[in-house]
Design an enzyme around this catalytic site. Sequence first.
Site, PDB file in Angstrom:
ATOM      1  N   LYS A 231      23.542  35.188  39.167  1.00 35.40           N
ATOM      2  CA  LYS A 231      24.689  35.117  38.254  1.00 35.40           C
ATOM      3  C   LYS A 231      25.020  33.645  38.085  1.00 35.40           C
ATOM      4  CE  LYS A 231      29.115  36.158  39.372  1.00 35.40           C
ATOM      5  NZ  LYS A 231      30.333  36.965  39.548  1.00 35.40           N
TER       6      LYS A 231
ATOM      7  N   ARG B 178      32.546  44.900  40.283  1.00 38.44           N
ATOM      8  CA  ARG B 178      31.816  44.839  41.568  1.00 38.44           C
ATOM      9  C   ARG B 178      32.735  44.423  42.712  1.00 38.44           C
ATOM     10  NH1 ARG B 178      32.425  39.511  43.504  1.00 38.44           N
ATOM     11  NH2 ARG B 178      30.605  38.193  43.124  1.00 38.44           N
TER      12      ARG B 178
ATOM     13  N   HIS C  74      45.120  39.744  37.597  1.00 40.33           N
ATOM     14  CA  HIS C  74      44.071  40.438  36.839  1.00 40.33           C
ATOM     15  C   HIS C  74      43.231  41.332  37.759  1.00 40.33           C
ATOM     16  CE1 HIS C  74      40.809  40.895  33.958  1.00 40.33           C
ATOM     17  NE2 HIS C  74      39.955  40.443  34.872  1.00 40.33           N
TER      18      HIS C  74
ATOM     19  N   MET D  25      40.406  40.359  49.872  1.00 39.27           N
ATOM     20  CA  MET D  25      39.456  40.113  48.782  1.00 39.27           C
ATOM     21  C   MET D  25      39.655  38.779  48.070  1.00 39.27           C
ATOM     22  SD  MET D  25      37.772  42.843  49.148  1.00 39.27           S
ATOM     23  CE  MET D  25      36.623  42.557  47.823  1.00 39.27           C
TER      24      MET D  25
ATOM     25  N   ASP E 232      37.629  33.393  48.801  1.00 38.72           N
ATOM     26  CA  ASP E 232      36.201  33.259  48.484  1.00 38.72           C
ATOM     27  C   ASP E 232      35.794  31.785  48.392  1.00 38.72           C
ATOM     28  OD1 ASP E 232      37.624  32.643  46.225  1.00 38.72           O
ATOM     29  OD2 ASP E 232      36.594  34.018  44.885  1.00 38.72           O
TER      30      ASP E 232
HETATM   31  P1  NAD Z   1      45.028  35.875  38.815  1.00 39.65           P
HETATM   32  O1  NAD Z   1      45.241  34.446  38.474  1.00 39.65           O
HETATM   33  O2  NAD Z   1      45.066  36.900  37.740  1.00 39.65           O
HETATM   34  O3  NAD Z   1      46.088  36.314  39.929  1.00 39.65           O
HETATM   35  C1  NAD Z   1      46.363  35.486  41.032  1.00 39.65           C
HETATM   36  C2  NAD Z   1      47.164  36.235  42.070  1.00 39.65           C
HETATM   37  O4  NAD Z   1      47.400  35.344  43.179  1.00 39.65           O
HETATM   38  C3  NAD Z   1      48.541  36.651  41.585  1.00 39.65           C
HETATM   39  O5  NAD Z   1      48.916  37.823  42.285  1.00 39.65           O
HETATM   40  C4  NAD Z   1      49.422  35.476  41.984  1.00 39.65           C
HETATM   41  O6  NAD Z   1      50.774  35.820  42.110  1.00 39.65           O
HETATM   42  C5  NAD Z   1      48.814  35.144  43.332  1.00 39.65           C
HETATM   43  N1  NAD Z   1      49.007  33.756  43.758  1.00 39.65           N
HETATM   44  C6  NAD Z   1      48.732  32.644  43.039  1.00 39.65           C
HETATM   45  N2  NAD Z   1      48.981  31.546  43.779  1.00 39.65           N
HETATM   46  C7  NAD Z   1      49.432  31.992  44.982  1.00 39.65           C
HETATM   47  C8  NAD Z   1      49.838  31.359  46.171  1.00 39.65           C
HETATM   48  N3  NAD Z   1      49.833  30.032  46.281  1.00 39.65           N
HETATM   49  N4  NAD Z   1      50.221  32.125  47.217  1.00 39.65           N
HETATM   50  C9  NAD Z   1      50.217  33.481  47.112  1.00 39.65           C
HETATM   51  N5  NAD Z   1      49.824  34.141  46.016  1.00 39.65           N
HETATM   52  C10 NAD Z   1      49.442  33.405  44.964  1.00 39.65           C
HETATM   53  O7  NAD Z   1      43.641  35.904  39.587  1.00 39.65           O
HETATM   54  P2  NAD Z   1      42.689  37.166  39.862  1.00 39.65           P
HETATM   55  O8  NAD Z   1      41.640  37.224  38.818  1.00 39.65           O
HETATM   56  O9  NAD Z   1      43.536  38.355  40.126  1.00 39.65           O
HETATM   57  O10 NAD Z   1      41.952  36.715  41.205  1.00 39.65           O
HETATM   58  C11 NAD Z   1      42.663  36.676  42.444  1.00 39.65           C
HETATM   59  C12 NAD Z   1      41.799  36.024  43.501  1.00 39.65           C
HETATM   60  O11 NAD Z   1      40.655  36.813  43.755  1.00 39.65           O
HETATM   61  C13 NAD Z   1      41.276  34.636  43.122  1.00 39.65           C
HETATM   62  O12 NAD Z   1      41.556  33.764  44.195  1.00 39.65           O
HETATM   63  C14 NAD Z   1      39.789  34.829  42.957  1.00 39.65           C
HETATM   64  O13 NAD Z   1      39.055  33.689  43.308  1.00 39.65           O
HETATM   65  C15 NAD Z   1      39.530  35.979  43.931  1.00 39.65           C
HETATM   66  N6  NAD Z   1      38.320  36.751  43.638  1.00 39.65           N
HETATM   67  C16 NAD Z   1      37.540  37.118  44.677  1.00 39.65           C
HETATM   68  C17 NAD Z   1      36.387  37.843  44.454  1.00 39.65           C
HETATM   69  C18 NAD Z   1      35.542  38.284  45.605  1.00 39.65           C
HETATM   70  O14 NAD Z   1      34.432  38.782  45.376  1.00 39.65           O
HETATM   71  N7  NAD Z   1      36.000  38.205  46.818  1.00 39.65           N
HETATM   72  C19 NAD Z   1      36.017  38.192  43.149  1.00 39.65           C
HETATM   73  C20 NAD Z   1      36.865  37.859  42.084  1.00 39.65           C
HETATM   74  C21 NAD Z   1      38.030  37.129  42.348  1.00 39.65           C
END
Ligand code: NAD
Length: 321
Positions: A67, A111, A138, A219, A222
Amino acid sequence: MLIVPEREVAGLMTREAAFTAVEQVFAAMANGNAYNFPVVREAIGHEDALYGFKGGFDRTGLALGLKAGGYWPNNLEKRGMINHQSTVFLFDPDTGKARAMVGGNLLTALRTAAASSVSIRHLAREECKVIGMVGAGHQATFQLRAALEQRAFEKVIGWNMHPEMLPNIEKVAAEAGLPFEAVELDGLRAADVIISITSSFDAILTADHVAPGTHIACMGTDTKGKQEVSPELLSKATVFTDEVAQSVSIGEAQHAVALGLIREADISQLGAVIDGTHPGRQSDEEITLFDGTGVGLQDLAVAAAVVDLAVEKGIAIEVDF
Ligand code: NAD
Protein backbone atom coordinates in the site's frame (compact mmCIF):
# COMPACT_ATOMS: atom_id res chain seq x y z
CA MET A 1 -3.81 -5.63 -14.99
CA LEU A 2 -7.05 -4.98 -13.11
CA ILE A 3 -8.10 -1.65 -11.66
CA VAL A 4 -10.68 -1.24 -8.92
CA PRO A 5 -11.25 2.51 -8.49
CA GLU A 6 -11.90 4.02 -5.08
CA ARG A 7 -15.48 4.94 -6.12
CA GLU A 8 -16.37 1.25 -6.60
CA VAL A 9 -15.04 -0.04 -3.28
CA ALA A 10 -18.06 0.99 -1.16
CA GLY A 11 -20.44 -0.94 -3.40
CA LEU A 12 -18.27 -4.06 -3.43
CA MET A 13 -16.63 -4.57 -0.05
CA THR A 14 -18.56 -5.77 2.97
CA ARG A 15 -17.65 -5.73 6.66
CA GLU A 16 -17.96 -9.51 6.61
CA ALA A 17 -15.46 -9.89 3.73
CA ALA A 18 -13.04 -7.52 5.49
CA PHE A 19 -13.40 -9.49 8.74
CA THR A 20 -12.65 -12.81 7.04
CA ALA A 21 -9.68 -11.41 5.10
CA VAL A 22 -8.10 -9.86 8.21
CA GLU A 23 -8.77 -12.89 10.43
CA GLN A 24 -7.15 -15.20 7.88
CA VAL A 25 -4.08 -13.05 7.36
CA PHE A 26 -3.53 -12.61 11.13
CA ALA A 27 -3.52 -16.41 11.44
CA ALA A 28 -1.11 -16.71 8.49
CA MET A 29 1.22 -14.17 10.16
CA ALA A 30 1.21 -16.19 13.38
CA ASN A 31 1.99 -19.50 11.69
CA GLY A 32 4.81 -18.03 9.61
CA ASN A 33 3.05 -18.10 6.25
CA ALA A 34 2.78 -14.34 5.89
CA TYR A 35 5.18 -11.56 6.75
CA ASN A 36 5.32 -7.79 6.52
CA PHE A 37 8.19 -5.94 4.89
CA PRO A 38 9.85 -3.08 6.75
CA VAL A 39 7.68 0.04 6.65
CA VAL A 40 8.89 3.16 4.84
CA ARG A 41 7.43 6.48 6.01
CA GLU A 42 8.94 9.80 4.93
CA ALA A 43 8.20 13.48 5.33
CA ILE A 44 8.72 14.36 1.68
CA GLY A 45 9.25 18.11 2.15
CA HIS A 46 6.32 18.99 -0.10
CA GLU A 47 2.79 19.98 0.99
CA ASP A 48 3.78 18.87 4.55
CA ALA A 49 2.99 15.35 3.35
CA LEU A 50 3.93 12.09 5.02
CA TYR A 51 4.28 9.37 2.41
CA GLY A 52 5.24 5.72 2.68
CA PHE A 53 4.84 2.05 1.80
CA LYS A 54 3.53 -0.91 3.77
CA GLY A 55 4.00 -4.22 2.04
CA GLY A 56 4.26 -7.93 2.54
CA PHE A 57 3.61 -11.40 1.25
CA ASP A 58 1.00 -13.93 2.32
CA ARG A 59 1.93 -17.38 1.03
CA THR A 60 -1.44 -18.81 2.06
CA GLY A 61 -3.60 -16.20 0.36
CA LEU A 62 -0.95 -15.55 -2.33
CA ALA A 63 -1.23 -11.79 -1.79
CA LEU A 64 1.97 -9.94 -2.66
CA GLY A 65 2.24 -6.18 -2.88
CA LEU A 66 2.12 -2.91 -1.05
CA LYS A 67 0.00 0.00 0.00
CA ALA A 68 1.48 3.34 -1.00
CA GLY A 69 0.17 6.55 0.45
CA GLY A 70 0.03 8.72 3.49
CA TYR A 71 -1.25 12.00 4.84
CA TRP A 72 -1.57 15.31 2.97
CA PRO A 73 -2.77 17.80 5.62
CA ASN A 74 -3.76 20.52 3.11
CA ASN A 75 -5.93 18.39 0.83
CA LEU A 76 -9.28 19.16 2.38
CA GLU A 77 -8.85 22.90 2.66
CA LYS A 78 -7.07 23.46 -0.66
CA ARG A 79 -8.68 20.85 -2.89
CA GLY A 80 -11.76 19.44 -1.16
CA MET A 81 -10.10 16.01 -1.07
CA ILE A 82 -9.61 13.82 2.00
CA ASN A 83 -6.23 14.14 3.72
CA HIS A 84 -5.47 10.42 3.95
CA GLN A 85 -4.72 9.04 0.47
CA SER A 86 -3.64 5.50 -0.36
CA THR A 87 -3.55 2.99 -3.21
CA VAL A 88 -2.89 -0.75 -3.00
CA PHE A 89 -0.82 -2.53 -5.67
CA LEU A 90 -1.01 -6.32 -5.94
CA PHE A 91 1.50 -8.45 -7.86
CA ASP A 92 1.31 -12.02 -9.16
CA PRO A 93 3.59 -13.97 -6.78
CA ASP A 94 4.35 -16.54 -9.53
CA THR A 95 5.64 -14.02 -12.08
CA GLY A 96 6.08 -10.62 -10.42
CA LYS A 97 3.70 -9.07 -12.95
CA ALA A 98 1.43 -6.29 -11.66
CA ARG A 99 -2.00 -7.82 -11.02
CA ALA A 100 -4.15 -5.03 -9.65
CA MET A 101 -4.34 -1.42 -8.54
CA VAL A 102 -7.01 -0.72 -5.95
CA GLY A 103 -8.26 2.45 -4.24
CA GLY A 104 -7.12 2.11 -0.63
CA ASN A 105 -8.92 4.85 1.30
CA LEU A 106 -12.14 3.13 2.33
CA LEU A 107 -10.31 -0.21 2.50
CA THR A 108 -7.98 1.24 5.17
CA ALA A 109 -10.97 2.20 7.32
CA LEU A 110 -12.58 -1.22 6.83
CA ARG A 111 -9.44 -3.25 7.52
CA THR A 112 -8.76 -1.24 10.70
CA ALA A 113 -12.32 -1.79 11.90
CA ALA A 114 -12.01 -5.47 11.04
CA ALA A 115 -8.88 -5.78 13.20
CA SER A 116 -10.54 -4.61 16.44
CA SER A 117 -13.59 -6.64 15.50
CA VAL A 118 -11.48 -9.81 15.10
CA SER A 119 -9.91 -9.09 18.50
CA ILE A 120 -13.36 -8.80 20.10
CA ARG A 121 -14.51 -12.06 18.47
CA HIS A 122 -11.51 -13.96 19.86
CA LEU A 123 -10.73 -12.20 23.18
CA ALA A 124 -13.83 -10.58 24.69
CA ARG A 125 -16.03 -12.47 27.14
CA GLU A 126 -19.07 -14.07 25.50
CA GLU A 127 -21.49 -12.10 27.69
CA CYS A 128 -20.88 -8.48 26.76
CA LYS A 129 -23.57 -5.83 27.15
CA VAL A 130 -21.82 -2.47 27.10
CA ILE A 131 -19.26 -1.21 24.60
CA GLY A 132 -17.22 1.91 25.40
CA MET A 133 -15.64 4.19 22.80
CA VAL A 134 -12.67 6.47 23.41
CA GLY A 135 -12.58 8.64 20.31
CA ALA A 136 -15.32 9.85 18.01
CA GLY A 137 -13.60 10.79 14.76
CA HIS A 138 -13.85 9.34 11.26
CA GLN A 139 -12.35 5.96 12.13
CA ALA A 140 -14.35 5.55 15.37
CA THR A 141 -17.58 5.15 13.41
CA PHE A 142 -16.10 2.26 11.41
CA GLN A 143 -14.69 0.58 14.53
CA LEU A 144 -18.02 0.79 16.36
CA ARG A 145 -20.16 -0.44 13.44
CA ALA A 146 -17.96 -3.53 13.02
CA ALA A 147 -17.66 -4.19 16.77
CA LEU A 148 -21.43 -4.16 17.31
CA GLU A 149 -21.68 -7.26 15.09
CA GLN A 150 -19.47 -9.32 17.43
CA ARG A 151 -21.53 -9.52 20.63
CA ALA A 152 -25.14 -8.84 21.66
CA PHE A 153 -24.33 -5.36 22.96
CA GLU A 154 -27.19 -3.48 24.60
CA LYS A 155 -25.64 -0.05 25.08
CA VAL A 156 -22.86 2.21 23.73
CA ILE A 157 -21.03 4.63 25.99
CA GLY A 158 -18.36 7.07 24.86
CA TRP A 159 -15.79 9.66 25.86
CA ASN A 160 -13.99 12.05 23.54
CA MET A 161 -11.56 14.88 24.18
CA HIS A 162 -13.71 16.97 21.83
CA PRO A 163 -17.25 16.26 23.08
CA GLU A 164 -18.80 18.01 20.07
CA MET A 165 -17.72 14.98 18.00
CA LEU A 166 -19.64 12.44 20.12
CA PRO A 167 -22.77 12.63 17.89
CA ASN A 168 -20.70 10.77 15.24
CA ILE A 169 -20.76 7.61 17.35
CA GLU A 170 -24.19 8.28 18.82
CA LYS A 171 -25.49 8.08 15.22
CA VAL A 172 -23.89 4.64 14.72
CA ALA A 173 -25.43 3.40 17.99
CA ALA A 174 -28.84 4.71 16.84
CA GLU A 175 -28.47 2.93 13.48
CA ALA A 176 -28.09 -0.31 15.46
CA GLY A 177 -31.07 0.60 17.66
CA LEU A 178 -28.90 1.02 20.77
CA PRO A 179 -28.92 3.76 23.40
CA PHE A 180 -25.85 5.98 23.71
CA GLU A 181 -24.51 7.73 26.79
CA ALA A 182 -21.62 10.21 26.98
CA VAL A 183 -19.53 9.40 30.05
CA GLU A 184 -16.51 10.67 31.98
CA LEU A 185 -13.47 8.41 31.80
CA ASP A 186 -14.31 6.58 35.04
CA GLY A 187 -17.74 5.84 33.57
CA LEU A 188 -15.95 3.45 31.20
CA ARG A 189 -15.78 0.96 34.09
CA ALA A 190 -19.29 -0.02 32.97
CA ALA A 191 -17.94 -1.28 29.63
CA ASP A 192 -17.26 -4.94 28.81
CA VAL A 193 -15.32 -3.91 25.69
CA ILE A 194 -13.49 -0.62 25.09
CA ILE A 195 -12.13 0.60 21.75
CA SER A 196 -9.70 3.52 21.74
CA ILE A 197 -9.21 5.26 18.39
CA THR A 198 -7.76 8.74 18.82
CA SER A 199 -4.73 10.76 17.70
CA SER A 200 -3.56 11.18 21.29
CA PHE A 201 0.08 11.55 22.37
CA ASP A 202 -0.71 11.08 26.08
CA ALA A 203 -2.35 8.29 28.01
CA ILE A 204 -6.12 8.77 28.26
CA LEU A 205 -7.25 5.47 29.75
CA THR A 206 -5.72 4.29 33.05
CA ALA A 207 -6.17 1.13 35.08
CA ASP A 208 -8.76 2.93 37.28
CA HIS A 209 -11.04 3.40 34.27
CA VAL A 210 -11.22 -0.29 33.37
CA ALA A 211 -13.16 -3.04 35.14
CA PRO A 212 -11.81 -6.60 35.52
CA GLY A 213 -12.70 -8.83 32.57
CA THR A 214 -12.73 -6.00 30.02
CA HIS A 215 -11.35 -6.42 26.52
CA ILE A 216 -9.63 -3.26 25.22
CA ALA A 217 -8.77 -2.71 21.56
CA CYS A 218 -6.21 0.10 21.30
CA MET A 219 -6.32 1.21 17.68
CA GLY A 220 -5.11 4.82 17.54
CA THR A 221 -1.41 4.38 18.34
CA ASP A 222 0.38 3.67 15.07
CA THR A 223 3.41 5.99 15.32
CA LYS A 224 6.30 6.53 17.69
CA GLY A 225 5.24 8.89 20.47
CA LYS A 226 1.48 8.32 20.24
CA GLN A 227 -0.26 6.91 23.31
CA GLU A 228 -3.81 6.13 24.44
CA VAL A 229 -3.49 4.02 27.59
CA SER A 230 -1.22 4.13 30.63
CA PRO A 231 1.76 1.75 30.71
CA GLU A 232 0.46 0.45 34.08
CA LEU A 233 -2.76 -0.65 32.39
CA LEU A 234 -0.73 -2.59 29.83
CA SER A 235 1.23 -4.27 32.61
CA LYS A 236 -2.04 -5.43 34.23
CA ALA A 237 -3.43 -6.77 30.96
CA THR A 238 -2.71 -9.79 28.80
CA VAL A 239 -1.39 -8.09 25.68
CA PHE A 240 -2.02 -9.24 22.10
CA THR A 241 -1.13 -7.52 18.86
CA ASP A 242 -1.18 -7.84 15.10
CA GLU A 243 2.64 -7.77 14.87
CA VAL A 244 4.97 -7.77 17.87
CA ALA A 245 7.76 -5.79 16.15
CA GLN A 246 5.33 -2.93 15.41
CA SER A 247 3.65 -3.16 18.81
CA VAL A 248 6.93 -2.44 20.64
CA SER A 249 8.18 0.21 18.21
CA ILE A 250 5.16 2.22 17.01
CA GLY A 251 2.23 0.63 18.86
CA GLU A 252 0.72 1.10 22.29
CA ALA A 253 3.23 -1.26 23.91
CA GLN A 254 6.19 1.03 23.01
CA HIS A 255 5.78 2.94 26.31
CA ALA A 256 5.35 -0.01 28.71
CA VAL A 257 8.30 -1.81 27.08
CA ALA A 258 10.52 1.29 27.26
CA LEU A 259 9.69 1.62 30.97
CA GLY A 260 10.50 -2.06 31.55
CA LEU A 261 6.93 -2.80 32.75
CA ILE A 262 6.43 -5.50 30.14
CA ARG A 263 8.82 -7.38 27.86
CA GLU A 264 8.48 -8.03 24.16
CA ALA A 265 8.11 -11.72 25.06
CA ASP A 266 4.97 -10.92 27.08
CA ILE A 267 3.12 -9.85 23.91
CA SER A 268 1.31 -12.47 21.82
CA GLN A 269 0.05 -12.38 18.27
CA LEU A 270 -3.72 -12.37 17.93
CA GLY A 271 -3.21 -14.76 15.02
CA ALA A 272 -1.98 -17.41 17.45
CA VAL A 273 -5.35 -17.29 19.22
CA ILE A 274 -7.13 -17.51 15.85
CA ASP A 275 -5.16 -20.58 14.78
CA GLY A 276 -5.50 -22.21 18.21
CA THR A 277 -1.84 -22.18 19.30
CA HIS A 278 -2.53 -19.62 22.08
CA PRO A 279 -5.43 -20.19 24.47
CA GLY A 280 -6.43 -16.50 24.45
CA ARG A 281 -8.52 -15.24 27.38
CA GLN A 282 -8.26 -17.58 30.35
CA SER A 283 -10.66 -16.10 32.91
CA ASP A 284 -13.61 -13.76 33.21
CA GLU A 285 -11.50 -11.47 35.43
CA GLU A 286 -8.60 -11.09 33.03
CA ILE A 287 -8.15 -7.80 31.16
CA THR A 288 -7.19 -8.52 27.54
CA LEU A 289 -5.70 -5.76 25.39
CA PHE A 290 -5.24 -5.80 21.63
CA ASP A 291 -2.60 -3.39 20.34
CA GLY A 292 -3.73 -2.87 16.74
CA THR A 293 -0.87 -1.14 14.95
CA GLY A 294 -2.03 -1.71 11.36
CA VAL A 295 0.06 -3.90 9.05
CA GLY A 296 0.49 -3.92 5.28
CA LEU A 297 -0.77 -7.51 5.06
CA GLN A 298 -4.19 -6.33 6.24
CA ASP A 299 -4.30 -3.92 3.30
CA LEU A 300 -3.27 -6.60 0.83
CA ALA A 301 -5.84 -9.05 2.24
CA VAL A 302 -8.80 -6.68 1.88
CA ALA A 303 -7.56 -5.44 -1.52
CA ALA A 304 -7.32 -9.03 -2.81
CA ALA A 305 -10.85 -9.67 -1.52
CA VAL A 306 -12.25 -6.59 -3.27
CA VAL A 307 -10.49 -7.52 -6.54
CA ASP A 308 -12.17 -10.95 -6.39
CA LEU A 309 -15.56 -9.30 -5.79
CA ALA A 310 -14.97 -6.80 -8.62
CA VAL A 311 -14.08 -9.60 -11.06
CA GLU A 312 -17.11 -11.62 -9.96
CA LYS A 313 -19.42 -8.65 -10.58
CA GLY A 314 -17.74 -7.58 -13.84
CA ILE A 315 -16.71 -4.22 -12.35
CA ALA A 316 -12.91 -4.58 -12.47
CA ILE A 317 -11.38 -2.51 -15.28
CA GLU A 318 -8.88 -4.53 -17.29
CA VAL A 319 -5.94 -2.73 -18.91
CA ASP A 320 -3.01 -3.97 -20.97
CA PHE A 321 0.14 -3.41 -19.00
P1 NAD B 1 -9.94 11.93 13.17
O1 NAD B 1 -9.08 13.13 12.96
O2 NAD B 1 -11.21 11.80 12.41
O3 NAD B 1 -10.30 11.80 14.72
C1 NAD B 1 -9.32 12.00 15.71
C2 NAD B 1 -9.83 11.54 17.06
O4 NAD B 1 -8.78 11.75 18.02
C3 NAD B 1 -11.01 12.36 17.56
O5 NAD B 1 -11.79 11.53 18.40
C4 NAD B 1 -10.35 13.47 18.36
O6 NAD B 1 -11.20 14.04 19.32
C5 NAD B 1 -9.23 12.69 19.02
N1 NAD B 1 -8.07 13.49 19.40
C6 NAD B 1 -7.39 14.36 18.61
N2 NAD B 1 -6.34 14.87 19.29
C7 NAD B 1 -6.39 14.32 20.53
C8 NAD B 1 -5.58 14.43 21.68
N3 NAD B 1 -4.51 15.22 21.69
N4 NAD B 1 -5.90 13.70 22.77
C9 NAD B 1 -6.99 12.89 22.76
N5 NAD B 1 -7.79 12.73 21.69
C10 NAD B 1 -7.49 13.44 20.59
O7 NAD B 1 -8.98 10.70 12.91
P2 NAD B 1 -9.38 9.18 12.59
O8 NAD B 1 -9.38 8.96 11.12
O9 NAD B 1 -10.59 8.83 13.38
O10 NAD B 1 -8.11 8.39 13.15
C11 NAD B 1 -7.89 8.29 14.56
C12 NAD B 1 -6.53 7.68 14.81
O11 NAD B 1 -6.49 6.35 14.34
C13 NAD B 1 -5.37 8.41 14.12
O12 NAD B 1 -4.37 8.65 15.09
C14 NAD B 1 -4.89 7.44 13.08
O13 NAD B 1 -3.51 7.54 12.83
C15 NAD B 1 -5.24 6.10 13.73
N6 NAD B 1 -5.39 4.99 12.79
C16 NAD B 1 -4.86 3.80 13.13
C17 NAD B 1 -4.97 2.72 12.27
C18 NAD B 1 -4.42 1.39 12.66
O14 NAD B 1 -4.38 0.48 11.82
N7 NAD B 1 -4.06 1.17 13.89
C19 NAD B 1 -5.62 2.87 11.04
C20 NAD B 1 -6.22 4.09 10.72
C21 NAD B 1 -6.09 5.16 11.62
